[in-house]
Design a protein around this motif. Structure first.
Motif, PDB file in Angstrom:
ATOM      1  N   LYS A 196       0.821  -1.213   0.000  1.00  0.00           N
ATOM      2  CA  LYS A 196       0.000   0.000   0.000  1.00  0.00           C
ATOM      3  C   LYS A 196       0.852   1.260   0.000  1.00  0.00           C
ATOM      4  O   LYS A 196       0.503   2.262  -0.638  1.00  0.00           O
ATOM      5  CB  LYS A 196      -0.948  -0.013   1.205  1.00  0.00           C
TER       6      LYS A 196
ATOM      7  N   ILE B 268     -16.381  10.415  -2.714  1.00  0.00           N
ATOM      8  CA  ILE B 268     -15.088   9.867  -2.306  1.00  0.00           C
ATOM      9  C   ILE B 268     -13.967  10.482  -3.133  1.00  0.00           C
ATOM     10  O   ILE B 268     -14.040  10.532  -4.366  1.00  0.00           O
ATOM     11  CB  ILE B 268     -15.075   8.335  -2.465  1.00  0.00           C
TER      12      ILE B 268
ATOM     13  N   LEU C 116      -9.218   7.427  -0.371  1.00  0.00           N
ATOM     14  CA  LEU C 116      -8.789   6.057  -0.646  1.00  0.00           C
ATOM     15  C   LEU C 116      -7.491   5.755   0.084  1.00  0.00           C
ATOM     16  O   LEU C 116      -7.337   4.713   0.721  1.00  0.00           O
ATOM     17  CB  LEU C 116      -8.583   5.849  -2.148  1.00  0.00           C
TER      18      LEU C 116
ATOM     19  N   GLN D 276      -7.772   5.741   3.886  1.00  0.00           N
ATOM     20  CA  GLN D 276      -8.779   4.761   4.314  1.00  0.00           C
ATOM     21  C   GLN D 276      -9.968   5.405   5.033  1.00  0.00           C
ATOM     22  O   GLN D 276     -10.486   4.857   6.003  1.00  0.00           O
ATOM     23  CB  GLN D 276      -8.134   3.699   5.226  1.00  0.00           C
ATOM     24  N   THR D 277     -10.414   6.543   4.540  1.00  0.00           N
ATOM     25  CA  THR D 277     -11.598   7.190   5.114  1.00  0.00           C
ATOM     26  C   THR D 277     -12.718   7.314   4.079  1.00  0.00           C
ATOM     27  O   THR D 277     -13.597   8.162   4.213  1.00  0.00           O
ATOM     28  CB  THR D 277     -11.258   8.598   5.658  1.00  0.00           C
ATOM     29  N   SER D 278     -12.699   6.459   3.058  1.00  0.00           N
ATOM     30  CA  SER D 278     -13.709   6.548   1.994  1.00  0.00           C
ATOM     31  C   SER D 278     -15.104   6.203   2.475  1.00  0.00           C
ATOM     32  O   SER D 278     -16.093   6.547   1.830  1.00  0.00           O
ATOM     33  CB  SER D 278     -13.327   5.612   0.848  1.00  0.00           C
TER      34      SER D 278
ATOM     35  N   MET E  20     -15.944   3.048   2.688  1.00  0.00           N
ATOM     36  CA  MET E  20     -16.013   1.622   2.340  1.00  0.00           C
ATOM     37  C   MET E  20     -15.361   0.824   3.466  1.00  0.00           C
ATOM     38  O   MET E  20     -14.378   1.263   4.057  1.00  0.00           O
ATOM     39  CB  MET E  20     -15.300   1.355   1.017  1.00  0.00           C
TER      40      MET E  20
ATOM     41  N   PRO F 212     -18.358   9.445   3.654  1.00  0.00           N
ATOM     42  CA  PRO F 212     -16.986   9.604   3.157  1.00  0.00           C
ATOM     43  C   PRO F 212     -16.236  10.722   3.875  1.00  0.00           C
ATOM     44  O   PRO F 212     -16.770  11.813   4.089  1.00  0.00           O
ATOM     45  CB  PRO F 212     -17.189   9.941   1.679  1.00  0.00           C
TER      46      PRO F 212
ATOM     47  N   HIS G 228      -9.514  -1.178   4.546  1.00  0.00           N
ATOM     48  CA  HIS G 228     -10.283  -1.921   3.546  1.00  0.00           C
ATOM     49  C   HIS G 228      -9.450  -2.027   2.271  1.00  0.00           C
ATOM     50  O   HIS G 228      -9.110  -1.008   1.645  1.00  0.00           O
ATOM     51  CB  HIS G 228     -11.583  -1.159   3.276  1.00  0.00           C
TER      52      HIS G 228
ATOM     53  N   ASN H 245      -9.985  -0.035  -1.142  1.00  0.00           N
ATOM     54  CA  ASN H 245      -9.539   1.356  -1.285  1.00  0.00           C
ATOM     55  C   ASN H 245      -8.313   1.441  -2.177  1.00  0.00           C
ATOM     56  O   ASN H 245      -8.211   2.300  -3.069  1.00  0.00           O
ATOM     57  CB  ASN H 245      -9.212   1.954   0.087  1.00  0.00           C
ATOM     58  N   TYR H 246      -7.365   0.537  -1.936  1.00  0.00           N
ATOM     59  CA  TYR H 246      -6.112   0.581  -2.692  1.00  0.00           C
ATOM     60  C   TYR H 246      -6.217  -0.120  -4.040  1.00  0.00           C
ATOM     61  O   TYR H 246      -5.399   0.126  -4.932  1.00  0.00           O
ATOM     62  CB  TYR H 246      -4.977   0.012  -1.838  1.00  0.00           C
TER      63      TYR H 246
ATOM     64  N   SER I 131      -3.293  -3.544  -3.491  1.00  0.00           N
ATOM     65  CA  SER I 131      -3.357  -3.454  -2.031  1.00  0.00           C
ATOM     66  C   SER I 131      -2.312  -4.299  -1.325  1.00  0.00           C
ATOM     67  O   SER I 131      -1.757  -3.885  -0.309  1.00  0.00           O
ATOM     68  CB  SER I 131      -4.750  -3.858  -1.532  1.00  0.00           C
TER      69      SER I 131
END
Length: 474
Positions: free
Chosen positions: A80, A119, A124, A127-129, A131, A163, A170, A173-174, A239
């Motif tokens: 990542k 988003i 992404l 990691q706060t999207s 998802m 978002p 998650h 995201n990546y 990821s």
């Protein structure tokens, strides 16, 4: 006079420069760690600024071959931080804006929740999207084969939060971030990393893959025994798909000082700096003064740590995700050693837990034997159900482990990789309980039939007696 001046200058320079931990200290500690924990093998890279302090392999791989500094191993989610570097490169080139919506670069990016259009690229990476595994358990779902498919399947994904408001680790995201690199750069993600990251840094043995290649074998641990297994086939692109070596990771750690010529120092600092109130930056986590990231596959683990004094540590281990991350434990211990501490290798918490579970399973077997022997004594219907209680955690085991592993839900097969000792112990306890239940049910049925026969005999006797009385009276 000149010689005296040079001597004094050399002494001052020596006292101003932090001393590296001796390679023999590192070697001795790693070997002691392997002996204490049972870890079959590990590869280690340690740097200080632009200097390489130590790169080496220890132990062996799943085929019995010695691990070396050039052994290629999965680095899992350490990938990542490399994906984030790629996005930051494109940001510096003016081709991506971190705070632009993802849909600007991927018009086909859609979620089941309409809030997904808000988003951004940064969401992404930090990691706060919104998802999350709790809303979209990607491990349990059919796996994609390409980054494009990974983005397309998110059309069925709901959001766990608004978002930009909450952190949820998650992998998708990546996957989306890597797909942005592909589309904007106009080339496959693996080719981009090779051309713009690996080759310029001299990481010639590193590649990234979308699925674990054939022959990716490591170990799972059960009751202190390491069992060699193959890595399951699952999607890793963007990821957690990079394969690398200790030698290459030393070059990667050195690049974290000033960008290594592939990224500006300002962008490197951005990658290492989380937003206020958070501890996850862009592919790195910052806690207790250390900048780090861990990685977990089902058969391998990895960890990287950057220390305030300029040291960098990377560890690749060939045991998979479990209660303990062996690579993380070893990396943190080596970091403490470099800072002047005296860490002691500790026995794996997973092994201790397995021993406790094994003892409980043996107790369950003993109680089952006793229960079967006593089943014939005054059976009661309300005693049939309790022995079946161990079946409940066995049935709901993937959900229960989801709570333990930060909401990540998998299949029974994946649970067997992560904690085989727990599955085995619960299976033994459930089988023991089922045996007792069957014995009690049979005894209860047998007792009921016996009472029915006695009542039937008594009824026939009464009828015969009454009939005899009538005949004698007549």
């Amino acid at each position: 006079m000149t010689r005296l001046f040079l001597l004094l200058a050399a002494l001052l320079l020596a006292t101003a420069t932090p001393a590296h931990a001796a390679p023999r200290d590192v070697d001795g500690y790693v070997r002691a760690f392997l002996d204490r924990t049972g870890l079959p093998g590990a590869a280690v890279a340690i740097t200080h600024g632009d200097d390489v302090v130590r790169v080496a392999g220890y132990g062996h791989d799943a085929a019995g071959r010695p691990l070396t500094a050039s052994s290629r191993l999965p680095i899992a989610s350490l990938s990542k931080s490399m994906t984030a570097f790629a996005l930051l490169q494109l940001t510096e080139a003016g081709r991506i804006g971190l705070d632009e919506p993802v849909t600007r670069y991927l018009p086909g990016f859609r979620l089941a929740d309409p809030r997904g259009t808000r988003i951004t690229v940064r969401m992404l990476l930090d990691q706060t999207s919104g998802m999350a595994d709790s809303a979209f358990p990607d491990l349990k779902l059919p796996q994609p084969h390409t980054l494009a498919e990974a983005v397309t399947r998110l059309r069925d994904a709901p959001l766990a939060s608004e978002p930009g408001t909450e952190f949820h680790y998650h992998n998708p995201n990546y996957e989306v971030a890597a797909r942005i690199v592909e589309v904007v750069a106009g080339q496959p993600f693996a080719e981009y990393l090779k051309a713009k990251l690996f080759t310029p840094l001299g990481m010639t043995a590193s590649t990234t893959v979308d699925t674990p290649p054939a022959g990716t074998e490591g170990y799972v641990r059960a009751f202190g025994i390491e069992v060699p297994v193959s890595e399951p086939d699952w999607f890793t692109g963007g990821s957690h798909g990079v394969l690398s070596t200790a030698e290459d990771l030393a070059r990667w750690l050195r690049a974290q000082q000033d960008g290594g010529g592939v990224l500006s120092p300002a962008s490197v600092r951005q990658a290492h700096t989380p937003a206020p109130g958070r501890d996850y930056a862009l592919g790195w986590r910052v806690r207790d003064g250390r900048t780090s990231h861990t990685g977990e596959l089902f058969t391998h683990t990895a960890a990287q740590v950057l220390l305030p004094g300029g040291y960098g540590v990377a560890v690749l281990a060939n045991t998979g995700m479990a209660l303990d991350n062996d690579a993380e434990l070893l990396a943190q211990d080596l970091a403490s050693l470099l800072e002047g501490g005296t860490p002691e290798p500790a026995r794996s918490a997973g092994v201790v837990a397995d021993w406790v579970l094994g003892a409980l399973a043996l107790v369950a077997v003993g109680l089952a034997i006793l229960g079967v022997r006593r089943a014939r004594r005054k059976p009661r219907w309300w005693r049939i159900g309790p022995p079946l209680l161990p079946l409940l955690p066995l049935v709901f085991l993937p959900q229960l482990l989801g709570w333990v592993f930060a909401g990540r839900r998998g299949t029974y097969g994946q649970v067997l990789y992560v904690w085989p000792g727990l599955v085995a112990a619960l299976g033994v306890a459930a089988l023991a309980g089922l045996t007792v239940t069957v014995a009690r049910a049979r005894a209860l049925a047998s007792g009921t039939r016996g009472r029915d026969r006695e009542e039937s005999d008594e009824t026939r006797g009464d009828a015969q007696w009454a009939s005899a009385n009538r005949r004698s009276g007549s």
